[in-house]
Design a protein around this motif. Structure first.
Motif, PDB file in Angstrom:
ATOM      1  N   UNK A   1      37.100  40.996  33.968  1.00 22.85           N
ATOM      2  CA  UNK A   1      36.370  41.193  35.204  1.00 22.85           C
ATOM      3  C   UNK A   1      37.126  40.507  36.332  1.00 22.85           C
ATOM      4  N   UNK A   2      36.743  40.727  37.595  1.00 15.47           N
ATOM      5  CA  UNK A   2      37.490  40.195  38.743  1.00 15.47           C
ATOM      6  C   UNK A   2      37.568  38.666  38.717  1.00 15.47           C
ATOM      7  N   UNK A   3      38.747  38.161  39.137  1.00 14.66           N
ATOM      8  CA  UNK A   3      38.984  36.709  39.148  1.00 14.66           C
ATOM      9  C   UNK A   3      39.370  36.256  40.544  1.00 14.66           C
ATOM     10  N   UNK A   4      39.000  35.047  40.863  1.00 15.87           N
ATOM     11  CA  UNK A   4      39.337  34.447  42.163  1.00 15.87           C
ATOM     12  C   UNK A   4      40.842  34.252  42.254  1.00 15.87           C
ATOM     13  N   UNK A   5      41.423  34.650  43.395  1.00 15.66           N
ATOM     14  CA  UNK A   5      42.857  34.460  43.603  1.00 15.66           C
ATOM     15  C   UNK A   5      43.113  33.280  44.550  1.00 15.66           C
TER      16      UNK A   5
END
Length: 695
Positions: A416-420
């Motif tokens: 799932x989406x991850x903080x960059x």
């Protein structure tokens, strides 16, 4: 004795003086112009490696046992005391014996017999002759052939014996001279070269001497010559030439374009005039943000290699003063700030762009220089966020909101989406007694990303396109229902439905009462069906659907791998008496959106894994915004590949429908996913929604 010694000394001095004078005369004679140009080339163009070079010198000498013949060193035959066999040069040119004889140690032995087979001249190999040749011919290998002598000749007619019958042996050329050389009576190509040629460099346009020194690279392929000379500004260079013929000149000078020219030097050439063109560069003044040429004039000044100024009215040609560093100041006539630029001009420079910025003022469409939505609503949009709990329990106070101009998260199919690493441009936070956050420093034409952080809640992410904000309102309003962290006893996924506008938003953007429906293979999950089982196991429950306007409608579910969950919104019928706030409220004006939260391999307590926003439909189909007949929105199809591990698939359906309403004001529609819900009923209820279940 003394008198004799004195006379001898006087005589020796005279001899030495004569020798010195002779040497000086020789040197002066060599430097006298014009000078002979050597040529070591045969008439057929092949190199000449020996013999005369045409100027009294030599093209080379031959080794012992060789002699120079037609410009090449050849072997000298040795036939002394031999009348047959090898001549020492790899041939039988010492003679051939009669067929009745044998050749032994270079001498024919045995009785000789006459042999003229295939021969018309020369020896009959028995002491006689097979015949003689006409005048001008010679006998070679028993055959008569015309004789032409081109030895030490590389042009003109070959030498033929006196009395040659030219009808039988016509004249033949020894070759032609290369460019710049003439053929002399001795059959030799010769040329006179001027000792020096004057080189000057001028402007190609004005033909005046240039104001900077020039570097001139000179080359000649035929003479294998190359040199580089410097011609001083306004002066001439005296060039000691290597010979005549074609020469290439490449001229470079600061402030001018490099130019290549070719000239042919003849014996009469005394000067060569080279030219270069000024390096003209285009100068433009552009607005930095749009990279478009400004629409007003400007004055431009410059310093550096040269100083000056010029008037700019659109793209302008500028003749600089030489290559190197320049500093420019562009002062627009109005509307824009002063622009500056330091630039190194080279031979490849064709365009220089000086950027300026709009002189900021309220009304210039840029929210900057201390402007806010409060003091300049023309340029700045207000981003107003209100936070409540997705369980319907009320406000969530003390949020911290980070704002970005780039997406702070990257998609990842496995987790799932991850903080960059994108950094926020602004951050706003409120105290523990407030659940609203106001940000006022962004323009109307930007994509602004939010990150909402509250302890014990899952981080919330959103993107606002301020271009779509109604300029009459000047405020982007978003109601957010935050989800608490998912625990070990919670189902894997949580869907939170919020209808975007807040209560204070004027018509037609005001909140509209909606229902959230989830359709699974084993049944439906909504306010009227608050629990869901599959083969006797609980797999879902309705967490909240308690408010008459704005939401939340929160449903938890744990679908099996690959089983579709169909997600719908409905706007049920309302009484204009009991619920007057819903008069003239329509589904298309609700601003509804659904946020998907879920557990993944790197977020055991859940993360935001997707969202579907109704208003994005109108960006590509704006006409749907005016359809007040529809009361159903097919939100999405939701499936999971690896439950609680990877990114689920959320496919927006982007479709509106109109339900069937019976006389009892019950709503019916086809969920389009399973047969049990092809005529799904939403019972009429106008007494207000209940709290389904607290967290």
């Amino acid at each position: 004795v003394s008198t004799q010694s004195t006379g001898l000394l006087s005589t020796m001095k005279s001899i030495i003086l004569l020798i010195a004078l002779a040497f000086v005369s020789s040197v002066l004679a060599q430097d006298t112009c014009p000078r002979c140009t050597p040529l070591c080339q045969n008439g057929d163009g092949t190199p000449k490696t020996c013999g005369d070079n045409g100027c009294g010198g030599s093209c080379g000498t031959c080794a012992s046992g060789q002699e120079c013949c037609k410009g090449s060193c050849v072997c000298i035959p040795s036939c002394a005391g031999r009348n047959c066999g090898d001549d020492g040069c790899g041939g039988n040119s010492c003679g051939i014996c009669s067929p009745s004889q044998t050749c032994s140690n270079g001498v024919c032995s045995g009785a000789a017999t006459v042999d003229c087979t295939g021969r018309t001249c020369g020896s009959n190999r028995a002491g006689g002759s097979c015949g003689s040749c006409s005048a001008g011919q010679r006998c070679r290998a028993g055959q008569c052939e015309c004789y032409y002598d081109c030895n030490e000749r590389n042009c003109g007619n070959a030498v033929q014996p006196e009395g040659t019958n030219t009808g039988l042996c016509p004249q033949r050329s020894c070759g032609t001279c290369p460019s710049g050389f003439t053929c002399g009576s001795n059959g030799r190509c010769s040329a006179s070269t001027p000792c020096t040629v004057t080189i000057t460099v001028v402007d190609c346009n004005s033909r005046r001497a240039i104001s900077s020194s020039a570097s001139v690279a000179i080359s000649s392929v035929s003479l294998s010559y190359s040199a580089t000379v410097t011609v001083s500004a306004g002066a001439a260079y005296s060039w000691n030439t290597p010979g005549l013929g074609s020469f290439s000149f490449q001229t470079s000078a600061s402030g001018y374009l490099t130019n290549s020219q070719s000239f042919t030097l003849a014996s009469t050439t005394t000067s060569v005039e080279l030219c270069v063109s000024p390096a003209v560069v285009q100068v433009d003044v552009r607005e930095r943000k749009t990279n478009i040429t400004i629409e007003v004039g400007a004055s431009i000044s410059y310093t550096g290699v040269a100083s000056g100024s010029f008037r700019w009215n659109g793209v302008t040609s500028w003749t600089h003063g030489g290559f190197g560093s320049y500093s420019f100041i562009a002062t627009p006539d109005s509307k824009y700030t002063v622009g500056s630029l330091t630039y190194s001009v080279t031979a490849s420079t064709t365009l220089i762009i000086i950027y300026v910025d709009i002189a900021y003022f309220c009304g210039d469409d840029l929210c900057t220089s201390g402007e806010t939505a409060t003091n300049c609503q023309l340029d700045c949009v207000a981003l107003f966020l209100e936070f409540e709990n997705a369980d319907g329990s009320g406000p969530v106070n003390g949020p911290t909101v980070n704002y970005f101009l780039d997406n702070p998260r990257d998609a990842n199919a496995d987790t799932g989406p991850n903080r960059n690493s994108v950094q926020q441009t602004t951050t706003r936070t409120t105290g523990t007694g407030s659940n609203t956050v106001l940000e006022e420093t962004y323009s109307y034409d930007e994509l602004v990303y939010f990150e909402v952080v509250v302890s014990t809640f899952i981080n919330f992410y959103w993107r606002a396109n301020t271009t779509n904000v109604d300029p009459q309102l000047g405020t982007y309003r978003l109601r957010v229902h935050l989800s608490k962290l998912l625990g070990t006893t919670d189902f894997n996924y949580r869907l939170v439905n919020t209808w975007k506008p807040i209560d204070a938003t004027p018509e037609p953007y005001g909140p509209t009462d909606l229902n959230l429906h989830l359709f699974y293979s084993s049944g439906a999950l909504d306010i009227n069906n608050p629990s869901l089982t599959n083969q006797g196991f609980a797999i879902g429950k309705a967490i909240a659907d308690s408010k008459q306007s704005g939401g939340p409608a929160t449903m938890d579910i744990s679908p099996d791998s690959g089983i579709v969950v169909a997600v719908w919104n409905s706007k049920p019928p309302r009484s204009s008496v009991i619920a007057p706030s819903q008069n003239n409220r329509y589904l298309v004006d609700s601003g509804s959106y659904v946020v998907f939260y879920g557990k993944t391999s790197n977020a055991a307590n859940g993360k935001q894994v997707g969202q579907v926003v109704m208003d994005e439909i109108f960006l590509t189909n704006p006409s749907l915004k005016s359809n007040h007949q529809v009361d159903l929105w097919y939100v999405a199809q939701f499936t999971v590949n690896q439950p609680a591990r990877n990114q689920p698939t959320v496919v927006a359906q982007s479709r509106f429908k109109t339900s069937t309403i019976n006389s009892a004001r019950d709503m019916f529609f086809d969920c389009e996913a399973y047969s049990y819900c092809n005529n799904f009923k939403v019972p009429y209820s106008d007494t207000g929604r209940r709290d389904v279940e607290d967290f």
